[in-house]
Write an enzyme that holds these catalytic residues in place. Structure first.
Site, short mmCIF file in Angstrom:
data_model
loop_
_atom_site.label_atom_id
_atom_site.label_comp_id
_atom_site.label_asym_id
_atom_site.label_seq_id
_atom_site.Cartn_x
_atom_site.Cartn_y
_atom_site.Cartn_z
N PHE A 151 -10.45 -6.99 -15.92
CA PHE A 151 -9.50 -7.91 -16.55
C PHE A 151 -9.41 -9.25 -15.84
O PHE A 151 -8.97 -10.24 -16.43
CB PHE A 151 -8.10 -7.26 -16.61
CG PHE A 151 -7.35 -7.30 -15.30
CD1 PHE A 151 -6.69 -8.45 -14.89
CD2 PHE A 151 -7.33 -6.20 -14.46
CE1 PHE A 151 -6.01 -8.51 -13.68
CE2 PHE A 151 -6.66 -6.25 -13.24
CZ PHE A 151 -6.01 -7.41 -12.84
N LYS A 175 -18.83 -4.42 -22.97
CA LYS A 175 -17.52 -3.74 -23.15
C LYS A 175 -16.55 -4.46 -22.22
O LYS A 175 -16.45 -4.15 -21.04
CB LYS A 175 -17.67 -2.26 -22.77
CG LYS A 175 -16.66 -1.31 -23.38
CD LYS A 175 -15.22 -1.62 -23.09
CE LYS A 175 -14.77 -1.26 -21.70
NZ LYS A 175 -13.40 -1.72 -21.41
N GLU A 178 -10.10 -4.12 -22.01
CA GLU A 178 -9.24 -4.06 -23.20
C GLU A 178 -7.98 -4.92 -23.03
O GLU A 178 -7.26 -5.17 -24.00
CB GLU A 178 -8.87 -2.60 -23.53
CG GLU A 178 -8.04 -1.87 -22.46
CD GLU A 178 -8.88 -1.26 -21.33
OE1 GLU A 178 -9.90 -1.85 -20.94
OE2 GLU A 178 -8.46 -0.20 -20.82
N SER A 228 -12.90 -1.63 -10.40
CA SER A 228 -12.37 -1.00 -9.18
C SER A 228 -13.37 0.02 -8.62
O SER A 228 -14.23 0.53 -9.35
CB SER A 228 -11.05 -0.32 -9.51
OG SER A 228 -11.27 0.67 -10.50
N CYS A 283 -11.39 -10.45 -6.77
CA CYS A 283 -12.14 -9.54 -5.88
C CYS A 283 -12.54 -10.26 -4.60
O CYS A 283 -12.89 -9.63 -3.63
CB CYS A 283 -13.38 -9.02 -6.58
SG CYS A 283 -14.51 -10.36 -6.95
N GLU A 384 -6.38 -1.57 -1.65
CA GLU A 384 -6.61 -2.88 -2.26
C GLU A 384 -5.36 -3.18 -3.08
O GLU A 384 -5.11 -2.53 -4.10
CB GLU A 384 -7.84 -2.86 -3.18
CG GLU A 384 -8.06 -4.20 -3.85
CD GLU A 384 -9.17 -4.22 -4.90
OE1 GLU A 384 -9.37 -3.21 -5.59
OE2 GLU A 384 -9.81 -5.27 -5.03
P1 NAD Z 1 -10.90 -1.14 -13.65
O1 NAD Z 1 -11.87 -0.42 -12.79
O2 NAD Z 1 -9.61 -0.47 -13.98
O3 NAD Z 1 -11.58 -1.46 -15.08
C1 NAD Z 1 -12.83 -2.11 -15.15
C2 NAD Z 1 -13.49 -1.74 -16.48
O4 NAD Z 1 -13.72 -0.32 -16.50
C3 NAD Z 1 -12.65 -2.05 -17.70
O5 NAD Z 1 -13.51 -2.53 -18.72
C4 NAD Z 1 -12.03 -0.71 -18.07
O6 NAD Z 1 -11.80 -0.57 -19.46
C5 NAD Z 1 -13.09 0.28 -17.62
N1 NAD Z 1 -12.52 1.55 -17.17
C6 NAD Z 1 -11.32 1.75 -16.55
N2 NAD Z 1 -11.16 3.05 -16.24
C7 NAD Z 1 -12.28 3.69 -16.65
C8 NAD Z 1 -12.71 5.05 -16.59
N3 NAD Z 1 -11.94 6.00 -16.05
N4 NAD Z 1 -13.91 5.36 -17.10
C9 NAD Z 1 -14.70 4.40 -17.64
N5 NAD Z 1 -14.34 3.11 -17.72
C10 NAD Z 1 -13.15 2.74 -17.23
O7 NAD Z 1 -10.67 -2.58 -13.01
P2 NAD Z 1 -9.65 -3.71 -13.45
O8 NAD Z 1 -8.27 -3.28 -13.14
O9 NAD Z 1 -9.96 -4.18 -14.83
O10 NAD Z 1 -10.11 -4.89 -12.46
C11 NAD Z 1 -9.65 -5.00 -11.13
C12 NAD Z 1 -10.64 -4.40 -10.15
O11 NAD Z 1 -11.92 -5.01 -10.31
C13 NAD Z 1 -10.27 -4.65 -8.70
O12 NAD Z 1 -10.50 -3.47 -7.97
C14 NAD Z 1 -11.22 -5.76 -8.27
O13 NAD Z 1 -11.50 -5.80 -6.88
C15 NAD Z 1 -12.43 -5.39 -9.04
N6 NAD Z 1 -13.34 -6.53 -9.18
C16 NAD Z 1 -14.46 -6.53 -8.41
C17 NAD Z 1 -15.33 -7.59 -8.47
C18 NAD Z 1 -16.57 -7.63 -7.62
O14 NAD Z 1 -17.35 -8.53 -7.80
N7 NAD Z 1 -16.79 -6.70 -6.72
C19 NAD Z 1 -15.05 -8.67 -9.33
C20 NAD Z 1 -13.89 -8.63 -10.11
C21 NAD Z 1 -13.03 -7.55 -10.02
#
Ligand code: NAD
Length: 500
Positions: A151, A175, A178, A228, A283, A384
């Protein structure tokens, strides 16, 4: 009044989901739901992958030069519609306008990098690797690639992926999160307007059901993920088990080391932007400072004074420095972590809990918080937080600071503030982190370098964009050729061929 429902984007047009699941999208600044998104189901994913598979042969055979021209037109349209993309980012994520504009710019730079694809795809050639034998290598596309994005960067993170994949001759199914799907759907319309053939780029907003559909689909060749760490690990393991190439970028805990010889005003200014920009939902945010020796007390004072000047409010308001968090449950989680820091004995220098913004009392705001005297056993260090909370740890010397960072399970970004070249060089050499800043607080590599962390911040081998992105989205093929003259003598041999 019922809210509008966003469609999916399949085969060059907006299409309704075949299912009926939807989710609310909030404006975090007001706390109100503004629209709904369809949540793609497995059948929708199958339709998107089928469209991408059908488009692949034609797109693979479109010359890199022609692909680059479409990307160049897409870049122009992204600039022409930047106001709209910035608005959508700020509206659904809560970022300030200037922050949304900066992240759009960093995304556009990836399109600019991808416009060089005719050059980037050039292979190597060696003449006479054996007598009359030549050898050359090619980089060829994989087929249908998929991206799953978080997000916190509604425009930039998708742009880390699909321009490079598509420039290399692949087709793509994205994808997006959401929580923030509108910008991705708008980019799909703009890419089509730039001349992209139908089916080359598809967008399926959704949740785990859509992600699982992509991870297990036999026609998806590669998966790029950013999000994450627990989900990154799941994506890596599941997609690999289904025979796919995977790069899965995870969470972070980014430390900045501040040496006693650093310019502390310059350092404090840099750290405030890195810690509280985008309400800490980056991140590459600096979330932990390791203050070395005598740097500690004066640094904490300077940070405290600057925290007091941060103006929190709606991201779309001109004088706002910091917007709200993404959702009410996320704010609740961050507040609980602040509670835990207090109960575990850290010194809460500034407390952002309970902030209300007049006129926007229902928005998901949390003021900036600052902790001092934090230890590595506390929850606020181990988790985090992904919110506007900066913690300060103390270390006696650079060895101890490096030890703390290298012991942390994450390894996304880090920085050192110092005037000593020797300290900087030592840090650069010994630190076990993928992206390092020297007097630079958020060392996000430019598009023509690659972006990626180490340890629990990335599962896979290749980082995103730059040449590693090109290698991720292509397979190399090496061709050895000989053109014997008709009358040339030959003989049969069953030994391993040797040349030379
Ligand atoms: P998230 O892991 O909750 O979701 C990321 C994506 O995965 C979304 O599209 C979500 O719909 C999908 N998703 C969530 N749960 C899932 C599951 N159980 N099975 C399959 N798909 C699933 O992350 P978020 O809250 O959207 O974003 C924040 C996180 O992203 C933080 O931990 C941040 O550090 C990380 N991030 C990392 C980088 C990097 O470059 N390393 C960059 C941006 C964000």
């Amino acid at each position: 009044m019922s809210q509008p429902v966003l469609s999916l984007w399949i085969n060059g047009k907006a299409q309704a989901s075949t299912g009926s699941r939807t989710a609310e999208i909030f404006n975090p600044a007001t706390g109100r739901a503004i629209r709904r998104t369809s949540l793609a189901n497995k059948r929708d994913v199958d339709l998107a992958v089928a469209a991408a598979s059908a488009a692949f042969p034609g797109w693979r055979d479109t010359t890199p030069l022609r692909r680059a021209r479409i990307l160049a037109r897409f870049r122009e349209l992204m600039e022409a519609h930047s106001g709209e993309l910035i608005h959508l980012t700020s509206e659904e994520h809560g970022k300030t306008h200037s922050d949304a504009a900066g992240s759009l710019q960093r995304g556009i730079e990836v399109i600019e990098f991808a416009c060089g694809v005719p050059h980037l795809l050039k292979g190597e050639k060696a003449e006479d690797v054996g007598r009359g034998v030549d050898c050359h290598s090619l980089l060829q596309p994989l087929g249908v690639c998929a991206g799953v994005t978080p997000f916190n960067f509604p425009v930039m993170v998708p742009l880390w992926m699909f321009p490079v994949a598509i420039a290399c001759g692949n087709t793509f199914v994205l994808k997006p999160s959401e929580k923030v799907p509108s910008a991705s759907l708008r980019m799909a319309e703009l890419f089509r307007a730039a001349g992209l053939p139908d089916g080359v780029f598809n967008v399926v907003p959704g949740d785990k059901e859509a992600v699982d559909g992509l991870l297990t689909h036999p026609d998806v060749r590669a998966v790029s993920f950013v999000g994450s760490t627990p989900v990154a690990k799941y994506i890596y393991e599941t997609a690999a088990r289904h025979g796919k190439r995977v790069q899965a970028l995870g969470g972070a805990k980014n430390h900045a080391v501040v040496m006693p010889d650093a310019d502390l005003d310059f350092t404090a200014d840099a750290l405030i932007g890195a810690a509280y920009g985008s309400a800490g939902e980056r991140c590459m945010a600096i979330s932990a400072v390791v203050a070395v020796g005598a740097a500690g007390d004066p640094l904490v004072e300077k940070l405290r004074d600057r925290v007091d000047r941060i103006k929190v409010g709606p991201g779309e308001q001109k004088d706002t420095d910091m917007g709200p968090l993404i959702t009410a449950p996320h704010r609740e989680r961050v507040q609980k972590l602040i509670d835990s820091g207090v109960s575990e004995g850290a010194k809460l220098v500034r407390d952002g809990r309970g902030l209300k913004i007049p006129g926007n009392e229902s928005g998901f705001y949390l003021g900036p918080s600052l902790f001092d005297k934090v230890s590595t056993t506390m929850e606020i260090y181990k988790e985090e937080i992904f919110g506007p909370v900066l913690i300060v740890l103390r270390a006696n010397n650079i060895d101890e600071a490096i030890r703390i960072i290298n012991k942390n399970p994450y390894g996304n970004g880090t920085a050192i503030f110092t005037r000593s070249g020797a300290h900087a060089r030592r840090f650069e050499h010994d630190i076990e982190v993928g992206m390092v800043g020297i007097n630079v607080p958020i060392p996000v590599p430019m598009a023509f370098f690659s972006f990626g962390g180490w340890k629990a911040s990335l599962f896979g081998d290749l980082h995103v964009h730059g040449m590693e992105g090109v290698y991720f989205y292509t397979r190399s093929k090496v061709v050895t050729s000989r053109w014997p003259a008709v009358e040339e003598e030959s003989s049969t041999s069953l030994s391993m061929p040797t040349l030379g």
